[in-house]
Design a protein around this motif. Structure first.
Motif, PDB file in Angstrom:
ATOM      1  N   SER A 108       0.834  -1.207   0.000  1.00  0.00           N
ATOM      2  CA  SER A 108       0.000   0.000   0.000  1.00  0.00           C
ATOM      3  C   SER A 108       0.864   1.250   0.000  1.00  0.00           C
ATOM      4  N   ALA A 109       1.984   1.228   0.735  1.00  0.00           N
ATOM      5  CA  ALA A 109       2.887   2.387   0.751  1.00  0.00           C
ATOM      6  C   ALA A 109       3.495   2.616  -0.628  1.00  0.00           C
ATOM      7  N   ARG A 110       3.821   1.535  -1.318  1.00  0.00           N
ATOM      8  CA  ARG A 110       4.352   1.664  -2.672  1.00  0.00           C
ATOM      9  C   ARG A 110       3.297   2.197  -3.627  1.00  0.00           C
ATOM     10  N   ARG A 111       2.076   1.678  -3.524  1.00  0.00           N
ATOM     11  CA  ARG A 111       1.007   2.134  -4.409  1.00  0.00           C
ATOM     12  C   ARG A 111       0.679   3.607  -4.154  1.00  0.00           C
ATOM     13  N   ALA A 112       0.820   4.045  -2.908  1.00  0.00           N
ATOM     14  CA  ALA A 112       0.555   5.438  -2.561  1.00  0.00           C
ATOM     15  C   ALA A 112       1.718   6.351  -2.920  1.00  0.00           C
ATOM     16  N   ASN A 113       2.845   5.745  -3.295  1.00  0.00           N
ATOM     17  CA  ASN A 113       4.040   6.520  -3.647  1.00  0.00           C
ATOM     18  C   ASN A 113       4.449   7.461  -2.515  1.00  0.00           C
TER      19      ASN A 113
ATOM     20  N   LYS B 193       6.502   9.427   0.056  1.00  0.00           N
ATOM     21  CA  LYS B 193       7.853   9.981   0.006  1.00  0.00           C
ATOM     22  C   LYS B 193       8.232  10.564   1.360  1.00  0.00           C
ATOM     23  N   SER B 194       9.494  10.857   1.512  1.00  0.00           N
ATOM     24  CA  SER B 194       9.996  11.417   2.762  1.00  0.00           C
ATOM     25  C   SER B 194       9.243  12.695   3.126  1.00  0.00           C
ATOM     26  N   GLY B 195       8.735  12.733   4.344  1.00  0.00           N
ATOM     27  CA  GLY B 195       8.042  13.914   4.841  1.00  0.00           C
ATOM     28  C   GLY B 195       6.560  13.950   4.572  1.00  0.00           C
ATOM     29  N   ASP B 196       6.031  12.987   3.829  1.00  0.00           N
ATOM     30  CA  ASP B 196       4.605  13.005   3.486  1.00  0.00           C
ATOM     31  C   ASP B 196       3.719  12.890   4.721  1.00  0.00           C
ATOM     32  N   HIS B 197       2.533  13.472   4.597  1.00  0.00           N
ATOM     33  CA  HIS B 197       1.475  13.317   5.598  1.00  0.00           C
ATOM     34  C   HIS B 197       0.563  12.195   5.106  1.00  0.00           C
ATOM     35  N   VAL B 198       0.379  11.176   5.943  1.00  0.00           N
ATOM     36  CA  VAL B 198      -0.425  10.002   5.577  1.00  0.00           C
ATOM     37  C   VAL B 198      -1.563   9.853   6.579  1.00  0.00           C
ATOM     38  N   PHE B 199      -2.744   9.532   6.079  1.00  0.00           N
ATOM     39  CA  PHE B 199      -3.926   9.306   6.921  1.00  0.00           C
ATOM     40  C   PHE B 199      -4.395   7.877   6.680  1.00  0.00           C
ATOM     41  N   VAL B 200      -4.615   7.112   7.754  1.00  0.00           N
ATOM     42  CA  VAL B 200      -5.027   5.711   7.655  1.00  0.00           C
ATOM     43  C   VAL B 200      -6.378   5.541   8.338  1.00  0.00           C
TER      44      VAL B 200
ATOM     45  N   LEU C 289      -0.208  -1.855  10.528  1.00  0.00           N
ATOM     46  CA  LEU C 289       0.975  -2.181   9.732  1.00  0.00           C
ATOM     47  C   LEU C 289       1.089  -1.303   8.495  1.00  0.00           C
ATOM     48  N   CYS C 290      -0.030  -0.797   7.983  1.00  0.00           N
ATOM     49  CA  CYS C 290       0.048   0.208   6.919  1.00  0.00           C
ATOM     50  C   CYS C 290       0.671   1.487   7.463  1.00  0.00           C
ATOM     51  N   ALA C 291       0.306   1.848   8.691  1.00  0.00           N
ATOM     52  CA  ALA C 291       0.909   3.021   9.325  1.00  0.00           C
ATOM     53  C   ALA C 291       2.409   2.806   9.517  1.00  0.00           C
ATOM     54  N   ALA C 292       2.781   1.615   9.989  1.00  0.00           N
ATOM     55  CA  ALA C 292       4.199   1.313  10.208  1.00  0.00           C
ATOM     56  C   ALA C 292       4.975   1.345   8.898  1.00  0.00           C
ATOM     57  N   ALA C 293       4.386   0.774   7.847  1.00  0.00           N
ATOM     58  CA  ALA C 293       5.062   0.762   6.546  1.00  0.00           C
ATOM     59  C   ALA C 293       5.187   2.170   5.976  1.00  0.00           C
ATOM     60  N   ALA C 294       4.176   3.011   6.214  1.00  0.00           N
ATOM     61  CA  ALA C 294       4.248   4.404   5.765  1.00  0.00           C
ATOM     62  C   ALA C 294       5.388   5.128   6.458  1.00  0.00           C
ATOM     63  N   LYS C 295       5.529   4.901   7.756  1.00  0.00           N
ATOM     64  CA  LYS C 295       6.645   5.504   8.503  1.00  0.00           C
ATOM     65  C   LYS C 295       7.978   5.014   7.950  1.00  0.00           C
ATOM     66  N   ALA C 296       8.067   3.706   7.708  1.00  0.00           N
ATOM     67  CA  ALA C 296       9.311   3.146   7.183  1.00  0.00           C
ATOM     68  C   ALA C 296       9.637   3.699   5.804  1.00  0.00           C
TER      69      ALA C 296
END
Length: 359
Positions: A164-169, A171-178, A187-194
């Motif tokens: 999901s993080a790859r599909r969302a593209n 990038k460093s510093g992005d704001h992500v909402f789950v 785990l989507c949140a964790a992968a987004a952080k990673a």
């Protein structure tokens, strides 16, 4: 380490809707390229519960008894002809879907879209919740000594997060909402952080899940209100999105892990112009969306179907400490208590996040 003479293969079998039993089945015989895995740990997934309670998911309907489970890790007990990458005694995580390796999608590397995909515990394919499971050697991933088999089972749902993080593209510093603070959402949140996200917000209806999320790869948590009686979905979504935006900024990427129509609608409303919405959760097959918002603000809507090319990354994330999955394992049961384990998940007892079956 071949199975001892007379060794049983106890399996957790869904015979029909609402009917789970433990039965002994023959230990599988190996074909070219296969290994026999002595399964040591398996996580219970929401899809296992859905098959149990409803007898199917979408087009995948139970027509014959099926072994459940697909989040598994174990030890190689026997190696079939032609296997060179594994040996008896290797500790492995099992990627549960095996593709044809020959079709257009497989050749492109998007093998999760293979029309001949055989995915564990998806009718009619038997799952991994058993003592011994036959699997393709090239879909088994060796584990470093310091990564436990219990942790390794979580590479499967972590793979959804990585994909999901790859599909969302992201990038460093992005704001992500789950949306959704269950195991996959966390785990989507964790992968987004990673992946470099600078700020991750997670939303749910259940306060205890958000309390857990405070200490798990999220920077902010939003308790969603329930719709008012008779309130249309779109009206609720606009009202709730407006409320969220009092404290949150628009997101570069929104990942919906619920499948609920209102959450999909809010995902669009909370996305920046030019942002991405990734649909992880599987909800109603037909949903109403704010198309004018999607078009006028060029919001990209992306589906995901399982994952591909993620397991090696998942192993590395666990090995390096980039993501710690241990806190997610809240309850464990022995194989002979598997039916009770399923009831535990169904009833959401004791703030369960991930329930595992051991042995």
């Amino acid at each position: 380490m071949s199975p001892p003479q007379g060794e049983i293969n106890q399996c957790v079998i869904l015979r029909e809707k609402n009917d789970i039993v433990l039965e002994n089945r023959p230990i599988p015989q190996l074909d070219n390229g296969d290994v026999l895995i002595n399964i040591k740990a398996t996580g219970i997934c929401g899809s296992d519960i859905h098959y149990w309670l409803h007898g199917g998911i979408g087009d995948f309907q139970l027509k014959a008894p099926m072994v459940l489970g697909h989040e598994s890790a174990g030890i190689v007990a026997k190696v079939g002809p032609g296997v060179k990458n594994l040996k008896v005694g290797d500790r492995v995580a099992l990627e549960p879907g095996v593709c044809c390796r020959m079709c257009e999608q497989c050749k492109k590397g998007r093998y999760n879209l293979c029309p001949e995909m055989a995915f564990a515990a998806t009718p009619p394919i038997d799952g991994t919740l058993c003592n011994y499971y036959k699997h393709a050697a090239d879909f088994c991933f060796k584990l470093p000594d310091h990564v436990s088999l219990e942790e390794a089972t979580l590479i499967e749902p972590l793979s959804v997060g990585i994909h999901s993080a790859r599909r969302a593209n992201i990038k460093s510093g992005d704001h992500v909402f789950v949306f959704g603070a269950g195991p996959v959402g966390l785990l989507c949140a964790a992968a987004a952080k990673a992946a470099g996200a600078g700020h991750v917000t997670i939303a749910d209806l259940v306060p205890s899940r958000l309390e857990f999320a405070k200490n798990y790869y999220t920077d902010a948590q939003v308790l969603l209100q329930r719709p008012q009686p008779g309130e249309p979905n779109m009206e609720y979504s606009r009202r709730m999105a407006k409320e969220i935006l009092k404290t949150e900024s628009l997101a570069d990427a929104v990942i919906d892990c619920t499948g609920a129509e209102t959450c999909v609608q809010m995902s669009v409303l909370l996305s920046k112009s030019g942002g991405s919405v990734v649909l992880v959760g599987m909800g109603g097959s037909v949903q109403a969306l704010p198309i004018s918002e999607i078009s006028a603000r060029e919001v990209d809507i992306k589906g995901i179907f399982r994952y591909c090319n993620t397991y090696s990354t998942g192993v590395e994330m666990l090995a390096s400490g980039a993501i710690d999955v241990k806190p997610l394992i809240t309850h464990t049961y022995q194989l002979h208590d598997a039916v009770e384990a399923f009831k535990h998940v169904k009833e959401n007892r004791d703030g369960a996040i991930k329930v595992q079956i051991i042995g």
